[in-house]
Design an enzyme around this catalytic site. Structure first.
Site, PDB file in Angstrom:
ATOM      1  CB  THR B 124      -0.939   0.002   1.224  1.00 38.67           C
ATOM      2  OG1 THR B 124      -1.878  -1.055   1.074  1.00 38.67           O
ATOM      3  CG2 THR B 124      -1.685   1.307   1.336  1.00 38.67           C
ATOM      4  CB  THR B 291      15.003   3.312  11.945  1.00 37.79           C
ATOM      5  OG1 THR B 291      15.493   4.513  12.522  1.00 37.79           O
ATOM      6  CG2 THR B 291      15.949   2.179  12.244  1.00 37.79           C
ATOM      7  CB  CYS B 377     -10.210  -3.369   1.614  1.00 34.34           C
ATOM      8  SG  CYS B 377      -9.350  -3.920   0.171  1.00 34.34           S
TER       9      CYS B 377
END
EC number: 2.8.1.7
Lengths: 87, 453
Positions: B124, B291, B377
């Site tokens: 996504t 990170t 979804c």
């Protein structure tokens, strides 16, 4: 050159490790994958290829034995539907 | 003497009945165990009682982690805790090595250079980054995006977002088999087209688009081509050079890797530039600051390597299961339609529609099989899948679709069970259905004029 008895015992060790997984799907997969893997290499004659395949399978055995401990420490709370019906 | 006799009798009376008692009890518990266990095993969740963990046939939603991937992650989890961007000490170097190793593994799977891989949080994010990033970067000259109606929600929503910013978007219709019409694509390309985004393998219907041809068309018109390959990598052979893609989104958890990590392939030659979504420390060539999640990335790398090694073996197995499932259902039921092309399809996906059955009732009745009606979804809503509607599937058929996702760990027994349960449920629902009765009598229900009261 790896002897055939060594190969067989390695196969058996992998099957034994795979059998102990508490997860139905992983147990079934490891059995199928082990048997198919050894069958695929059944006709290998080249000593270097045999050694290579043996080393690969040995590595898989180490992986299986390592992760098995963790999988056994966290067994699924409920059984898979496939196992429930088999009883 | 008397005490000896007494103690002996006591011992006898204590041990003997105790022995038989314990044996009896053992037997009774053993017998009860199967029954009681059955009760104990049943799960009560969301008001539904299930007698065990359902068999998992939703591999397009996500896959379980492979023990071999798990092992690689474990090894990394313990000691490689340094920040992969720390340049001043061993901890950082170790973590960096682990990340770079994973980058090589990912790159190898898609025939790219490791320098072209940018690790992100998932497909996504990769899709958002590609669609918005490229258009934002070239916004002075390029104003137009081409995509298809069957894309994943995250691409469609990114496009909608761009529309609000003033960009123009063409949503290409697809043919009834789910494939893109190449001529239509060619006609849709304009001089100010900045991006073509078409997914490689559809998440709902598993249709594989003609990637090489689409890539050729984009190359002819010099338009960057982005593809969402989350459902494709590790399952079908992917070659970014052959496909001619400029950007490609990938995800780890669709190939038996960990959730929360993915990657975006960003081509270097010819160079494609994009504006980052995340600004900050300039990690990942400045395209994705933050990170790096070392352990997740290591898992992704391991999953890619494994997928490459096992692709052929898995495909053979999954193909067999797909045929078994389809034949099993077709043998016992009529009015079963496969949604999407059967020839150009990823073998682990089977999207079926059952005529004259109400979709939600079918899914509710199939609680012992973990399947969904479409993508995760949209399966929560009662709306039929927009992908199926784009294919031109009738409303009633779109409502009854079930997506079976078969994977590496699926067994033959599971498929047989799924067939058995599905057939049972469909037959039960059809027995209640007045529509099915009418069809059996030979009435064409499409021509009925329903009166409204």
């Amino acid at each position: 050159m790896v002897s055939s008895s060594e190969v067989l015992s390695l196969c058996r060790a992998l099957l034994r490790a795979g059998r102990q997984f508490p997860d139905y799907n992983i147990r079934e997969y490891s059995k199928r994958r082990t048997l198919d893997g050894f069958r695929m290499n059944k006709n290998l004659t080249d000593p270097s290829k045999v050694t290579e395949a043996y080393a690969e399978a040995k590595k898989q055995l180490f992986v299986a034995e390592r992760v098995l401990k963790v999988y056994l420490a966290y067994p699924p709370k409920t059984k898979n539907i496939m196992e429930v019906k088999l009883q | 003497m008397a005490s000896k006799v007494i103690s002996a009798t006591i011992r006898r009376t204590l041990t003997k009945p105790h022995g038989t008692f314990s044996r009896c009890r053992y037997l009774s518990t053993a017998a009860a165990a199967t029954e009681v266990n059955y009760e104990d095993e049943s799960i009560m969740m969301k008001g539904v009682r299930i007698s065990g963990r359902p068999l998992y046939l939703d591999m397009q939603a996500t896959t379980p982690i492979d023990p071999r991937v798990f092992d690689a992650m474990n090894a990394s989890q313990i000691h490689e805790y340094g920040n992969p961007h720390s340049r001043t000490h061993l901890y950082g170097w170790e973590a960096e090595n682990a990340v770079e190793n994973a980058r090589n593994q990912v790159a190898k799977l898609i025939e790219a250079s490791p320098k072209e891989i940018v690790f992100v949080s998932g497909a996504t994010e990769a899709n958002n980054m590609a669609v918005k990033g490229v258009m934002h970067f070239y916004k002075d000259t390029k104003k137009h995006v081409i995509t298809t109606q069957t894309e994943h929600k995250c691409v469609l929503d990114s496009c909608r977002h761009l529309q609000q910013e003033g960009f123009e978007v063409t949503y290409l219709p697809v043919k009834t088999d789910g494939l893109v019409d190449l001529e239509m694509l060619r006609e849709a390309i304009r001089p100010d087209t900045g991006l073509v985004s078409i997914m490689a393998v559809n998440n709902e219907i598993g249709v594989v688009q003609p990637m090489e041809e689409i890539g050729m068309i984009c190359k002819e018109h010099n338009v960057p081509f982005h593809t969402d390959a989350a459902q494709a990598i590790g399952k079908i052979p992917v070659d970014v050079k052959k496909w001619n893609v400029a950007l490609m989104s990938m995800s780890a958890h669709k190939i038996y890797g960990p959730k929360g990590v993915g990657a975006l392939y960003v081509r270097r030659r010819p160079r494609i530039r994009l504006e980052p979504l995340m600004n900050g420390g300039g990690q990942e060539r400045g395209l994705r600051s933050g990170t790096g999640a070392t352990q997740q990335i290591v898992g992704f790398g391991a999953a890619c390597e494994l997928a490459m090694k096992e692709m052929e073996y898995d495909e053979k197995w999954i193909k067999g299961l797909q045929e078994r499932l389809l034949n099993g259902v077709r043998e016992k039921l009529d009015g079963v339609v496969v949604n999407g092309s059967m020839d150009s399809r990823y073998v682990g996906n089977l999207n079926l529609s059952f005529a004259y059955v109400e979709g939600e009732s079918l899914l509710m009745g199939l609680k012992e099989v973990a399947v969904s009606s479409g993508s995760a979804c949209t399966s929560a809503s009662l709306e039929p899948s927009y992908v199926l509607r784009a294919l031109g599937v009738d409303e009633d058929m779109a409502h009854t679709s079930i997506r079976f996702g078969i994977g590496r760990f699926t067994t033959k027994e599971e498929i047989d069970k799924a067939v058995e349960l599905t057939v049972k449920q469909v037959e039960k629902l059809r027995e209640m259905s007045p529509l099915y009765e009418m069809v059996k009598e030979g009435i064409d229900i499409k021509n009925i004029q329903w009166s409204q009261h």
